[in-house]
Design an enzyme around this catalytic site. Structure first.
Site, PDB file in Angstrom:
ATOM      1  CE1 TYR A 177       0.417   1.940   4.210  1.00  0.00           C
ATOM      2  CE2 TYR A 177       0.851  -0.401   4.547  1.00  0.00           C
ATOM      3  CZ  TYR A 177       0.933   0.919   4.982  1.00  0.00           C
ATOM      4  OH  TYR A 177       1.543   1.211   6.178  1.00  0.00           O
ATOM      5  CB  CYS A 178       1.589   3.974  -1.771  1.00  0.00           C
ATOM      6  SG  CYS A 178       0.448   3.853  -3.159  1.00  0.00           S
ATOM      7  NE  ARG A 179       3.099   9.942  -0.692  1.00  0.00           N
ATOM      8  CZ  ARG A 179       3.964  10.629  -1.441  1.00  0.00           C
ATOM      9  NH1 ARG A 179       3.611  11.020  -2.658  1.00  0.00           N
ATOM     10  NH2 ARG A 179       5.164  10.909  -0.971  1.00  0.00           N
ATOM     11  CB  CYS A 183      -0.573   6.555  -4.025  1.00  0.00           C
ATOM     12  SG  CYS A 183       1.198   6.319  -3.777  1.00  0.00           S
TER      13      CYS A 183
END
Length: 235
Positions: A177-179, A183
Site C-alpha cells: 500500500y502507499c498513499r 498513489c
C-alpha cells in the site's frame, strides 16, 4: 444582526473551506500532508510545480485554517491542522468516486488487472497481518512510514525493493500500500515483485482511509516497542 444576514455569514464561512479545496493541486497537497509534515521544497518536488506556486497554494490552505506552518532552520514545514482535514480529503474523494463516471474510468485505468487488488475487508486483512499470514508492505518514503503506518506493516520504499528482495518471504502473499487510491507507488511495487516471482496484491487504502474507517494506526512517537503495544491494545 438580523437572521438573514447571520445565516448568510454562516454559509459564507463554511464556503471558505470549499474555496480552499477547489483546486486539484491543493487537494494533492492535502493528500501529501496527510502522510506527515513536509517542507515547501519537498511539496514542490512532489507536485511538479515551482516553489512560488506551491507557496501560494499553501497560503490559501493556511488562510482557511486547513494547514499550519512552523520554521525549521531555513525551511518552512507544513502540516495538516488536524486529523479531520485528512478525513475531509477522504470524504471528498469518496463522494467524487461515487458520483463522477469520469473519475471511475480514470481509476479503472490505474488498475490494469483488478485481480491484483486485495479483495478482503479491512478487519480481515488486519487479522491476517496480525497472524503473520500476509506481509503488509508500506512502500511510501520511510519518513511517511515513521509518522504513521498500518498496524504490523514493514517499511520498504518502492525505490529500495529491488535490492531488498531477500527480506521478503516467497511463501506468503505481500500486500503493498502507499498513499491511497490515487498513489502509484504500490503499482510500481507490484510490477517489481511480480517480475521476481513473488505473490503480491495491492491495497488501495492509505493511512487516511484507514483512520477515516476508525481503524488504528501505528506511530513512532514513542519507542517502537511501545507503539506496537499501543496498537495491539487498540485492536
Amino acid at each position: 444582526m438580523d437572521k438573514r444576514t447571520l445565516k448568510d455569514l454562516l454559509f459564507e464561512q463554511v464556503a471558505r473551506i470549499g474555496k480552499a479545496v477547489a483546486s486539484p493541486k491543493r487537494l494533492e497537497l492535502l493528500e501529501l500532508l496527510a502522510q506527515g509534515e513536509k517542507s515547501v521544497e519537498v511539496l514542490t518536488r512532489e507536485l511538479g510545480t515551482d516553489i512560488k506556486l506551491t507557496s501560494a497554494h499553501l497560503k490559501t490552505l493556511k488562510d482557511a485554517q486547513l494547514v499550519s506552518v512552523r520554521r525549521e532552520g531555513k525551511y518552512m514545514v507544513y502540516r495538516l491542522s488536524g486529523p479531520d482535514v485528512a478525513s475531509l480529503w477522504v470524504l471528498l474523494r469518496s463522494v467524487a468516486e461515487e458520483h463522477l463516471l469520469e473519475l471511475q474510468g480514470a481509476l479503472a485505468q490505474m488498475v490494469s488487472d483488478p485481480a491484483q487488488l486485495a479483495h478482503v475487508d479491512r478487519h480481515t486483512l488486519l487479522d491476517q497481518a496480525r497472524r503473520g499470514e500476509i506481509v503488509m508492505l508500506d512502500v511510501r518514503p520511510e519518513t511517511e512510514f515513521t509518522t504513521a503506518h498500518l498496524p504490523f506493516a514493514r517499511s520498504m520504499p518502492v525505490a529500495d525493493i529491488e535490492r531488498r528482495l531477500g527480506e521478503l518471504p516467497r511463501d506468503k502473499t505481500i500486500v503493498a500500500y502507499c498513499r491511497g487510491p490515487f498513489c502509484v507507488f504500490a503499482d510500481e511495487a507490484l510490477a517489481i515483485l511480480h517480475r521476481h516471482g513473488l505473490q503480491a496484491r495491492k491495497l488501495q487504502d492509505g493511512v487516511s482511509e484507514w483512520a477515516a474507517a476508525g481503524l488504528p494506526l501505528t506511530t513512532h512517537a514513542t519507542h517502537a516497542t511501545h507503539a506496537t503495544c499501543a496498537t495491539r491494545a487498540a485492536l
